[in-house]
Design a protein around this motif. Structure first.
Motif, PDB file in Angstrom:
ATOM      1  N   VAL A 225      -4.268   1.372  -4.127  1.00  0.00           N
ATOM      2  CA  VAL A 225      -3.488   0.141  -4.355  1.00  0.00           C
ATOM      3  C   VAL A 225      -2.093   0.244  -3.742  1.00  0.00           C
ATOM      4  O   VAL A 225      -1.718  -0.576  -2.891  1.00  0.00           O
ATOM      5  CB  VAL A 225      -3.379  -0.175  -5.862  1.00  0.00           C
ATOM      6  CG1 VAL A 225      -2.587  -1.465  -6.075  1.00  0.00           C
ATOM      7  CG2 VAL A 225      -4.758  -0.295  -6.492  1.00  0.00           C
ATOM      8  N   ARG A 226      -1.333   1.223  -4.162  1.00  0.00           N
ATOM      9  CA  ARG A 226       0.047   1.313  -3.675  1.00  0.00           C
ATOM     10  C   ARG A 226       0.092   1.572  -2.173  1.00  0.00           C
ATOM     11  O   ARG A 226       0.888   0.959  -1.449  1.00  0.00           O
ATOM     12  CB  ARG A 226       0.808   2.399  -4.429  1.00  0.00           C
ATOM     13  CG  ARG A 226       1.046   2.066  -5.898  1.00  0.00           C
ATOM     14  CD  ARG A 226       2.024   3.034  -6.546  1.00  0.00           C
ATOM     15  NE  ARG A 226       2.335   2.626  -7.914  1.00  0.00           N
ATOM     16  CZ  ARG A 226       1.758   3.140  -8.994  1.00  0.00           C
ATOM     17  NH1 ARG A 226       0.845   4.088  -8.864  1.00  0.00           N
ATOM     18  NH2 ARG A 226       2.087   2.718 -10.204  1.00  0.00           N
TER      19      ARG A 226
ATOM     20  N   MET B  30      -3.823  -8.684  -3.476  1.00  0.00           N
ATOM     21  CA  MET B  30      -2.865  -8.353  -2.430  1.00  0.00           C
ATOM     22  C   MET B  30      -3.197  -9.071  -1.130  1.00  0.00           C
ATOM     23  O   MET B  30      -2.323  -9.646  -0.468  1.00  0.00           O
ATOM     24  CB  MET B  30      -2.851  -6.845  -2.195  1.00  0.00           C
ATOM     25  CG  MET B  30      -1.859  -6.392  -1.140  1.00  0.00           C
ATOM     26  SD  MET B  30      -2.201  -4.723  -0.534  1.00  0.00           S
ATOM     27  CE  MET B  30      -3.505  -5.070   0.628  1.00  0.00           C
TER      28      MET B  30
ATOM     29  N   TYR C  89      -0.684  -1.556  -0.005  1.00  0.00           N
ATOM     30  CA  TYR C  89       0.404  -2.533  -0.076  1.00  0.00           C
ATOM     31  C   TYR C  89       1.610  -2.078   0.740  1.00  0.00           C
ATOM     32  O   TYR C  89       2.107  -2.814   1.606  1.00  0.00           O
ATOM     33  CB  TYR C  89       0.825  -2.766  -1.529  1.00  0.00           C
ATOM     34  CG  TYR C  89       1.993  -3.721  -1.636  1.00  0.00           C
ATOM     35  CD1 TYR C  89       1.799  -5.091  -1.597  1.00  0.00           C
ATOM     36  CD2 TYR C  89       3.302  -3.240  -1.724  1.00  0.00           C
ATOM     37  CE1 TYR C  89       2.863  -5.972  -1.653  1.00  0.00           C
ATOM     38  CE2 TYR C  89       4.376  -4.115  -1.789  1.00  0.00           C
ATOM     39  CZ  TYR C  89       4.156  -5.472  -1.747  1.00  0.00           C
ATOM     40  OH  TYR C  89       5.222  -6.338  -1.788  1.00  0.00           O
ATOM     41  N   HIS C  90       2.073  -0.871   0.505  1.00  0.00           N
ATOM     42  CA  HIS C  90       3.270  -0.409   1.201  1.00  0.00           C
ATOM     43  C   HIS C  90       3.020  -0.243   2.703  1.00  0.00           C
ATOM     44  O   HIS C  90       3.903  -0.546   3.522  1.00  0.00           O
ATOM     45  CB  HIS C  90       3.764   0.900   0.590  1.00  0.00           C
ATOM     46  CG  HIS C  90       4.314   0.744  -0.792  1.00  0.00           C
ATOM     47  ND1 HIS C  90       5.343  -0.137  -1.087  1.00  0.00           N
ATOM     48  CD2 HIS C  90       3.977   1.343  -1.974  1.00  0.00           C
ATOM     49  CE1 HIS C  90       5.624  -0.069  -2.380  1.00  0.00           C
ATOM     50  NE2 HIS C  90       4.810   0.812  -2.932  1.00  0.00           N
TER      51      HIS C  90
ATOM     52  N   ILE D 258       3.081  -3.771   4.286  1.00  0.00           N
ATOM     53  CA  ILE D 258       4.447  -4.312   4.381  1.00  0.00           C
ATOM     54  C   ILE D 258       5.215  -3.616   5.498  1.00  0.00           C
ATOM     55  O   ILE D 258       5.913  -4.262   6.301  1.00  0.00           O
ATOM     56  CB  ILE D 258       5.181  -4.155   3.035  1.00  0.00           C
ATOM     57  CG1 ILE D 258       4.487  -4.964   1.943  1.00  0.00           C
ATOM     58  CG2 ILE D 258       6.643  -4.580   3.168  1.00  0.00           C
ATOM     59  CD1 ILE D 258       4.323  -6.433   2.247  1.00  0.00           C
TER      60      ILE D 258
ATOM     61  N   VAL E  79      -6.767  -4.985  -4.734  1.00  0.00           N
ATOM     62  CA  VAL E  79      -6.735  -5.222  -3.289  1.00  0.00           C
ATOM     63  C   VAL E  79      -6.996  -6.696  -2.982  1.00  0.00           C
ATOM     64  O   VAL E  79      -6.372  -7.279  -2.083  1.00  0.00           O
ATOM     65  CB  VAL E  79      -7.772  -4.322  -2.580  1.00  0.00           C
ATOM     66  CG1 VAL E  79      -8.041  -4.793  -1.157  1.00  0.00           C
ATOM     67  CG2 VAL E  79      -7.300  -2.883  -2.580  1.00  0.00           C
TER      68      VAL E  79
ATOM     69  N   LEU F 122      -0.696 -11.680   0.731  1.00  0.00           N
ATOM     70  CA  LEU F 122      -0.100 -11.343   2.027  1.00  0.00           C
ATOM     71  C   LEU F 122      -0.602 -12.260   3.138  1.00  0.00           C
ATOM     72  O   LEU F 122       0.115 -12.492   4.111  1.00  0.00           O
ATOM     73  CB  LEU F 122      -0.384  -9.877   2.374  1.00  0.00           C
ATOM     74  CG  LEU F 122       0.379  -8.827   1.565  1.00  0.00           C
ATOM     75  CD1 LEU F 122       0.036  -7.428   2.069  1.00  0.00           C
ATOM     76  CD2 LEU F 122       1.883  -9.055   1.638  1.00  0.00           C
TER      77      LEU F 122
END
Length: 237
Positions: A107-108, A156, A111-112, A115, A153, A160
Motif C-alpha cells: 500500500v504505502r 488509490m 502510493y509513494h 506520487i 490499491v 490518482l
C-alpha cells in the motif's frame, strides 16, 4: 507488439514471477527498462543479462530508498509496481509486524512511488499497480489483511486517475487471480482449492499478466484509467 522504443520504464519488483515477465515483455518492445529487486540478486543479474534491463537493489518497504530510486530514473513514461508481500493465516496468530510490513510493501510503496513518479512523469505516462482479485473477493479464511491491502490499491488508483488525468497520465490496477509464481505455485497445496473457484481451472502464466500490462502501458489504452483490469480465469465471477 506494442512499441516501447525509447520509453523510460521502471518496474518495481521485477526480478521474479509476474514482475520478471513484465520486464521481459516491455524490454522486448524496445523499452529502456530498469527494475528493482530486494533479495533475489542472482535472479536479478540473470534477468538483466537476458533482457538488457538495468537492475537496482531497492527495498520497497524503505520509503526513502524507494523514492530515491524512482527519482533517480528521471522522467518516466511507464511505472509498474509489481513488488508485493503476502501474509495469510489466522489473524489472531499473525505477527503484527508481518502485517505492517505487508502494508508497507503493498500500500504505502505503490502510493509513494506513484506520487514521486508523477512529479516528473512525461505527459501521457502510465502508472500501473499489480493488485489482486482478492481486492474484490476473499473466498476463504485467513486472507483479511492481504485483501485489505489490495482493496486499498483500488481506492488509490481511482483517486490518482482523477488527480493526474489532466496530464494524460493514466493510473490503473491489474488484478491477477492465481498465477504460477514462487508466491503461488501452480502445484502448490492450495491449487486445487483455488481452481475450484475458477471458470478456467488453471493458474495464469506470468506472461499472460505481462501481455495485459503491455496493453495498458501502450498507446491504445489512453482512455483506460481508474480501472481494475481483472485477469483471473473467472475466480471472482
Amino acid at each position: 507488439m506494442n512499441d516501447f522504443t525509447d520509453k523510460n520504464v521502471l518496474v518495481l519488483g521485477g526480478s521474479r514471477g509476474i514482475g520478471a515477465a513484465i520486464v521481459r515483455r516491455l524490454a522486448a518492445g524496445g523499452g529502456q527498462v530498469a527494475f528493482t529487486y530486494a533479495g533475489s540478486q542472482q535472479a536479478a543479474e540473470d534477468l538483466a543479462h537476458e533482457t538488457g534491463a538495468t537492475p537496482i537493489r531497492t527495498d520497497s518497504a524503505d520509503r526513502s530508498e524507494l523514492l530515491a530510486t524512482v527519482a533517480g530514473r528521471g522522467a518516466l513514461d511507464v511505472l509498474v509496481v509489481a513488488a508485493g508481500a503476502l501474509v495469510m493465516g489466522d489473524p489472531l496468530g499473525i505477527a503484527a509486524d508481518a502485517v505492517d510490513h505487508m502494508i508497507d510493501v503493498n500500500v504505502r510503496a505503490p502510493y509513494h512511488a506513484a506520487i514521486e513518479a508523477a512529479r516528473r512523469m512525461n505527459a501521457d505516462g502510465r502508472i500501473i499497480v499489480i493488485g489482486s482479485v482478492n481486492g474484490d473477493r476473499m473466498p476463504f479464511a485467513g486472507g483479511a489483511a492481504y485483501a485489505l491491502t489490495k482493496s486499498a490499491v483500488q481506492g488509490m488508483v481511482r483517486g490518482l486517475a482523477r488527480d493526474l488525468g489532466a496530464r494524460g497520465i493514466t493510473v490503473n490496477a491489474i488484478q491477477p487471480g492465481p498465477t504460477d509464481s514462487d508466491m503461488n505455485p501452480a502445484d502448490g497445496p492450495m491449487a486445487e482449492t483455488m481452481h475450484g473457484f475458477m471458470a478456467i481451472k488453471r493458474h495464469a502464466r506470468p506472461s499472460e499478466i505481462a501481455e495485459l500490462t503491455a496493453y495498458i502501458a501502450g498507446p491504445h489504452a489512453a482512455m483506460i484509467t481508474g480501472s481494475m483490469q481483472t485477469i483471473d480465469g473467472g475466480f471472482g465471477a
